[in-house]
Design a protein around this motif. Structure first.
Motif, PDB file in Angstrom:
ATOM      1  N   GLU A 246      76.362  14.143  89.787  1.00  0.00           N
ATOM      2  CA  GLU A 246      76.316  14.386  91.157  1.00  0.00           C
ATOM      3  C   GLU A 246      76.180  13.009  92.064  1.00  0.00           C
ATOM      4  O   GLU A 246      75.494  12.244  91.721  1.00  0.00           O
ATOM      5  N   ILE A 248      74.955  11.526  95.400  1.00  0.00           N
ATOM      6  CA  ILE A 248      73.825  11.871  96.270  1.00  0.00           C
ATOM      7  C   ILE A 248      73.938  10.752  97.479  1.00  0.00           C
ATOM      8  O   ILE A 248      74.092   9.678  97.024  1.00  0.00           O
ATOM      9  N   THR A 277      75.421  15.967  97.521  1.00  0.00           N
ATOM     10  CA  THR A 277      74.081  16.366  98.074  1.00  0.00           C
ATOM     11  C   THR A 277      73.663  15.187  99.065  1.00  0.00           C
ATOM     12  O   THR A 277      73.450  14.383  98.651  1.00  0.00           O
ATOM     13  N   GLU A 278      72.995  15.839 100.252  1.00  0.00           N
ATOM     14  CA  GLU A 278      72.336  15.112 101.137  1.00  0.00           C
ATOM     15  C   GLU A 278      70.645  15.400 101.025  1.00  0.00           C
ATOM     16  O   GLU A 278      70.345  16.263 101.514  1.00  0.00           O
ATOM     17  N   ARG A 279      70.171  14.302 100.429  1.00  0.00           N
ATOM     18  CA  ARG A 279      68.703  14.570 100.569  1.00  0.00           C
ATOM     19  C   ARG A 279      67.954  13.248 100.362  1.00  0.00           C
ATOM     20  O   ARG A 279      68.730  12.035 100.180  1.00  0.00           O
ATOM     21  N   ILE A 281      66.160  10.081  98.685  1.00  0.00           N
ATOM     22  CA  ILE A 281      66.248   9.765  97.161  1.00  0.00           C
ATOM     23  C   ILE A 281      65.459   8.413  97.091  1.00  0.00           C
ATOM     24  O   ILE A 281      65.714   7.426  98.037  1.00  0.00           O
TER      25      ILE A 281
END
Length: 357
Positions: A246, A248, A277-279, A281
């Motif tokens: 994934e 990120i 995914t944009e989140r 981290i």
């Protein structure tokens, strides 16, 4: 903006052009520049393309004292058919106006600004280098010019666009770079100017960069300014990590610059059905992924470098060597695809390209 006519005064003496194999980033400038002024009475006016030359500006101009300025960066490319083209210039002008709003600078007409850039690049088209990996860097910027020492928004501004033929931003090119994670200094916090492209953001990051440059690091990776825990961005790039298949990237949070290349990378990955995914981290998560072998790639994205693979992250005296210090498969594929679209060697399914000729 009512002004639609661009006056042109062309240089009588052309400057010698550099050898393309000797190009650095941002050291040489073309024969012409675009300028336009703002006053409350006339709005944005007197649009003109003139010979590149030093500016005459009052010592009391507010830019020198309070740093009220914004800028952008984009590029022009030559296709195999010798056509000049731009990559997503509308995104740069949209972001310029968001920066303008944050810095209390009057907004520009985005469509007219793109037209001005197209005309300027067309005039200096012969400056676009042709060697692999080279391009014509375009720097639009706005400075406050009112001579006044009071702390308030300026009432006068100048919008300028200059051009520079460039080679690779990092000497490593597409080869992996070493990045130091910054634990002492803070770049920006939510509510500040981190999401605006303004000079002060970069000035505040210079010390951290200088302190690690002598140790062989290309840049610093900034953590959030409150907890110093979550990854934000590299000095001149947004950042991506590929963990267990994934990809990120830190979510935009008010202190991270919304990169045009970042947006393009996300669109490409989704187009390829690569999980992205944009989140938030944290560096702890990155470290854990490195320890258990799931940190597969890391790379930065930005107009200047396009894609810059990260071969090593150093955090709290721990060296995290990523993908054995080699360029990862995703980073290479993204770089090859973006540059092929930019240089007109590959179909543009996203309608990102704006032709100049």
């Amino acid at each position: 903006m009512k002004e639609r006519i661009i006056q042109k005064s062309l240089a009588s003496n052309k400057k010698p052009k550099p050898q393309t194999d000797q190009l650095e980033f941002g050291r040489v400038f073309t024969d012409h520049m675009f300028m336009m002024d703002y006053t409350p009475e006339a709005g944005w006016h007197d649009a003109r393309i003139v010979p590149y030359e030093p500016l005459t500006i009052d010592p009391a101009a507010m830019i020198f004292h309070y740093g009220q300025s914004v800028f952008e960066g984009l590029k022009a490319y030559l296709t195999p058919n010798n056509e000049a083209q731009l990559f997503r210039p509308e995104k740069n002008m949209e972001r310029l106006n968001r920066s303008n709003e944050r810095l209390c600078i009057p907004k520009i007409d985005e469509e007219f600004a793109i037209e001005a850039i197209k005309q300027l690049v067309a005039i200096d088209k012969e400056w676009i280098p042709t060697s692999e990996g080279t391009s014509l860097y375009i720097r639009p910027f706005i400075i406050s010019t009112e001579p006044y020492l009071g702390v308030a928004p300026s009432r006068r501004y100048t919008f300028i666009v200059i051009l520079s033929p460039v080679g690779a931003y990092y000497k490593e090119g597409i080869n992996p770079v070493k990045i130091a994670v910054e634990n002492t200094f803070v770049r920006a916090v939510k509510g500040g100017t981190g999401e605006a492209k303004t000079g002060g953001n970069y000035a505040s990051g210079l010390m951290a960069q200088e302190l690690v440059a002598d140790k062989g690091f290309a840049q610093v990776l900034w953590l959030d300014g409150v907890e110093k825990k979550y990854v934000e961005e590299v000095g001149s790039m947004n950042v991506f990590f590929k963990i267990n298949g994934e990809v990120i990237t830190p979510k935009l949070n008010g202190s991270i610059l919304e990169g045009v290349t970042r947006n393009s990378v996300i669109q490409l990955l989704k187009y390829w059905n690569v999980p992205v995914t944009e989140r938030k981290i944290s560096m702890e998560e990155v470290l854990d992924a490195h320890k258990n072998g799931t940190l597969e790639e890391a790379f930065g994205s930005g107009t200047a470098a396009v894609i810059s693979p990260i071969g090593q992250l150093t955090w709290e005296e721990k060296d995290l060597v990523i993908n054995e210090g080699q360029t990862g498969e995703i980073a290479k594929r993204v770089y090859d695809t973006l540059t092929a679209i930019q240089y007109g060697r590959k179909e543009d399914p996203f309608h990102w390209i704006v032709k100049i000729d």
